[in-house]
Motif scaffolding. Structure first.
Motif, PDB file in Angstrom:
ATOM      1  N   ARG A 166      -5.344  -1.415  -8.693  1.00  0.00           N
ATOM      2  CA  ARG A 166      -6.504  -0.767  -8.103  1.00  0.00           C
ATOM      3  C   ARG A 166      -7.793  -1.528  -8.412  1.00  0.00           C
ATOM      4  NH1 ARG A 166      -8.216   1.456  -4.113  1.00  0.00           N
ATOM      5  NH2 ARG A 166      -9.623   3.170  -4.448  1.00  0.00           N
ATOM      6  N   ARG A 194      -4.510   9.284   0.319  1.00  0.00           N
ATOM      7  CA  ARG A 194      -5.343   8.102   0.491  1.00  0.00           C
ATOM      8  C   ARG A 194      -4.528   6.856   0.225  1.00  0.00           C
ATOM      9  NH1 ARG A 194     -11.061   8.686  -2.569  1.00  0.00           N
ATOM     10  NH2 ARG A 194     -11.789  10.547  -1.505  1.00  0.00           N
ATOM     11  N   GLU A 253       0.838  -1.196   0.000  1.00  0.00           N
ATOM     12  CA  GLU A 253       0.000   0.000   0.000  1.00  0.00           C
ATOM     13  C   GLU A 253       0.870   1.242   0.000  1.00  0.00           C
ATOM     14  OE1 GLU A 253      -2.842   0.468   3.016  1.00  0.00           O
ATOM     15  OE2 GLU A 253      -4.359  -0.717   1.981  1.00  0.00           O
ATOM     16  N   THR A 310      -3.523   3.488  -1.307  1.00  0.00           N
ATOM     17  CA  THR A 310      -3.932   2.837  -2.552  1.00  0.00           C
ATOM     18  C   THR A 310      -2.952   1.726  -2.868  1.00  0.00           C
ATOM     19  OG1 THR A 310      -4.480   3.190  -4.855  1.00  0.00           O
ATOM     20  CG2 THR A 310      -2.639   4.446  -4.001  1.00  0.00           C
ATOM     21  N   THR A 316       0.429   5.884  -0.420  1.00  0.00           N
ATOM     22  CA  THR A 316      -0.595   6.922  -0.403  1.00  0.00           C
ATOM     23  C   THR A 316      -0.505   7.801  -1.642  1.00  0.00           C
ATOM     24  OG1 THR A 316       0.920   8.177   0.952  1.00  0.00           O
ATOM     25  CG2 THR A 316      -0.892   7.092   2.081  1.00  0.00           C
TER      26      THR A 316
END
Lengths: 273, 153
Positions: free
Chosen positions: A88, A82, A76, A84, A78
């Protein structure tokens, strides 16, 4: 990976965009040359990555020139604050599940309507998912089909509610339209990497074209300048002989003016393009 | 080229929105169709309004906007439908113009590598051309200085 600064509420906004990460200053021609030299010394090809010991041998200002390894597909990171992941689309079923839950919990019409519509809807993929046999032209065809189906379903839905506004067929049609629209969105999103590559190719083609023109322009100009200079040399020699003959007749000042005029003429020819 | 994909998604959402608002328009504005020999009933919006006034006579809600006349209604419906068809055509046009339909991913990667090589070669040529240009400028400068000396000498 550059981490965006944490967003603070009372942070005074001084510029619209955050400053670039500080290490961009290390990308100087001098450092780049030094880095290339270092690579040559250690027999590192462009694609091979550096070992930790090699990395430690590097001077601090050169360490930033080593690109970090790309994140692993499951890691992960950001983007715009957020978390991500690299892949995706993997959470697509999750998102569809959320939509289903929302539809179940919240009726479509407002509370003032006596009979609210609750859709027991579930996402269904309407196109083949194997990417090998599924060409991009096929994707286009599927998009066309889905779009026309949406329009057709809409007309059918109009017919159904005109006949019997509370028929079960109405809910079915609403679900169909939702499924079709979401299938289109999914197809379009799967197309994105393809479009990104295509954009990159187009941009590179334009760049190649631009550079080619620049090189050609310089070449043309050099040919012309050479011609002009040669012509000047020959003409200049002639003038010099002439000048020797008439040197006593023409005044010093007049000769200088004439000389300058010729100079300007040549300059115009060379620089005027 | 622009971002066709995002445009498709935006227009698709717009189309769905148009469908929804057409339904809302029909629901609120459709004039009552009266069978011959029957008394006319009120339109849906008027009916709702009256029901609300009955329920709450102290402070009645704002009166609904007047119902469109049948002619106006027909015109509006025609316009809404036309808009929807135009939107559908727009999306079809966008889909028809999707970039790189005939290329597979491998072909794209291949082409990108070719272009990269070409670009590097051209960059070398360009630097050479720039050097050439510098030399020429120097040559011209020398000539000018020489000519100036001859002129003033």
């Amino acid at each position: 990976m550059a981490q965006p600064p944490p967003i603070e509420e009372d942070d005074v906004l001084t510029s619209y965009f955050p400053n670039p990460p500080p290490f961009y200053k290390h990308f100087t021609p001098k450092n780049l040359d030094a880095f290339a030299q270092f690579k040559d010394q250690h027999n590192i090809t462009d694609n091979a990555s550096l070992t930790p010991t090699q990395l430690l041998e590097l001077p601090t200002e050169l360490r930033y020139l080593v690109p970090p390894a790309p994140p692993s597909p499951s890691a992960e990171y950001t983007v715009f604050g957020r978390p991500t992941k690299l892949t995706r689309l993997d959470d697509f079923p999750e998102v569809m599940g959320q939509i289903r839950q929302r539809l179940l919990r919240h009726p479509l019409a407002g509370p003032e309507v006596a009979e609210a519509i609750v859709l027991d809807w579930e996402y269904e993929q309407l196109y083949p998912s194997s990417s090998s046999s599924f060409s991009f032209a096929d994707r286009q065809n599927y998009l066309f089909r889905f779009l026309r189906s949406i329009i057709l379903s809409y007309i059918e839905l109009l017919g159904i509610v005109a006949q019997e506004p509370t028929a079960a067929a109405r809910d079915q049609k609403l679900k169909d339209i939702l499924t079709l629209a979401l299938n289109m969105h999914a197809l379009v999103n799967e197309y994105r990497p393809h479009q990104a590559r295509e954009t990159l190719i187009g941009e590179t083609e334009r760049q190649v074209e631009r550079k080619r023109k620049e090189v050609e322009g310089v070449r043309e100009m050099s040919v012309r300048v050479r011609e002009v200079l040669e012509g000047f040399e020959r003409g200049g020699g002639g003038i010099r002989e002439e000048k020797a003959a008439v040197v006593r007749e023409v005044g010093e000042e007049e000769r200088r003016v004439q000389r300058q005029r010729e100079m300007w003429g040549v300059l115009d020819e060379v620089l005027g393009r | 080229m622009g971002d066709i994909l995002t445009q498709i998604q935006d227009e698709l959402d717009m189309l769905l929105h148009q469908m929804q608002s057409s339904f809302a328009y029909i629901r609120l504005q459709a004039p009552p169709s009266v069978p011959p020999g029957q008394p006319a009933l009120t339109a849906h919006a008027e009916f709702e309004y009256k029901a609300q006034v009955e329920r709450n006579p102290q402070n009645p809600p704002a009166a609904p906007p007047p119902i469109a006349s049948p002619e106006q209604y027909r015109k509006d419906i025609a316009e809404l439908s036309r808009d929807m068809v135009v939107k559908e055509r727009q999306i079809e046009l966008l889909i028809a113009n999707l970039p790189g339909l005939e290329n597979s991913e491998e072909e794209q990667v291949q082409r990108m590598k070719e272009l990269e090589k070409e670009l590097e070669a051209l960059e070398g040529e360009r630097l050479k051309a720039l050097e050439d240009k510098e030399r020429l400028v120097k040559m011209v400068e020398e000539k000018i200085i020489k000519a100036g000396k001859v002129g003033s000498g």
